[in-house]
Design a protein around this motif. Sequence first.
Motif, PDB file in Angstrom:
ATOM      1  N   ASN A   7       0.828  -1.215   0.000  1.00 27.01           N
ATOM      2  CA  ASN A   7       0.000   0.000   0.000  1.00 27.01           C
ATOM      3  C   ASN A   7       0.855   1.254   0.000  1.00 27.01           C
ATOM      4  OD1 ASN A   7      -3.173  -0.310   0.422  1.00 27.01           O
ATOM      5  ND2 ASN A   7      -2.164  -2.068   1.360  1.00 27.01           N
ATOM      6  N   GLU A  10       2.267   1.710  -3.518  1.00 26.12           N
ATOM      7  CA  GLU A  10       1.251   2.193  -4.461  1.00 26.12           C
ATOM      8  C   GLU A  10       0.900   3.654  -4.226  1.00 26.12           C
ATOM      9  OE1 GLU A  10      -1.762  -0.655  -3.760  1.00 26.12           O
ATOM     10  OE2 GLU A  10      -0.824  -2.212  -5.003  1.00 26.12           O
ATOM     11  N   ALA A  13       3.291   5.594  -6.327  1.00 30.72           N
ATOM     12  CA  ALA A  13       3.415   5.163  -7.717  1.00 30.72           C
ATOM     13  C   ALA A  13       3.498   6.350  -8.667  1.00 30.72           C
ATOM     14  CB  ALA A  13       2.236   4.271  -8.084  1.00 30.72           C
ATOM     15  N   LYS A  74      -8.656   1.240  -5.393  1.00 30.66           N
ATOM     16  CA  LYS A  74      -7.819   0.781  -6.501  1.00 30.66           C
ATOM     17  C   LYS A  74      -8.603  -0.111  -7.443  1.00 30.66           C
ATOM     18  CE  LYS A  74      -4.425   0.350  -2.928  1.00 30.66           C
ATOM     19  NZ  LYS A  74      -3.700  -0.665  -2.165  1.00 30.66           N
TER      20      LYS A  74
END
Length: 217
Positions: A7, A10, A13, A74
């Motif tokens: 997590n 991400e 990202a 997501k």
Amino acid sequence: MLSLCLNASEAMAGNGGTLSITTDRMDIAGDVADMFAYGRPQSGPHAVFEVSDTGCGMEPALTARIFEPFFTTKEGARGIGLSVVLSIVKAYQGAIDIDTSPGQGTTVRIVLPAAPERERRGATEAGGPRDVEHRTILFIDDEEMLRSLAQRALEPLGYKVLVAPDGVEAVRIFREHMAEIDLVILDLSMPRKGGGRRLQGDAGLESPYTHASLLWL
């Protein structure tokens, strides 16, 4: 740890950033227990670990929901990872706190009760694997990383670990080593043949001729 790090990764990202994992010790007493948003730890010594990122951070409304089962922002995700994290922490009488704000990154802090000093000292003085010689575990999972992790974690403790990537191979290995296998750890959802009742019947896991215990993932 894996769910928290995924997590955090991400959240950064496309922009890069820093992911940090830190550990510490905390003596919890009185009002300190009220600092945690999820769970209320008991008084006493606790082990602490934190996963921090320099990513996008979260609004309060989002922070309040991230541990809900099946809640996710997501695409293609299931929203299970963090709810499992919370379940594990609560099962071990720990607690979680989150420090985050939009654009300022996120820190997830977990505290777990520390083992009493006499238990830690006893484990250190033992100086080696416990009496698990000739204990054999069959670990069945279609993720190679998990099979490798099981071997790296259990073999140094003295266990013999057999691995299989799916139910078909698991049946073959189980029949070959039935007399020596003490524990079967199996995933429910796998290619070719999963870990449900059919696999148990095919492998003879419910037969009176085996003493193996079953543990589903």
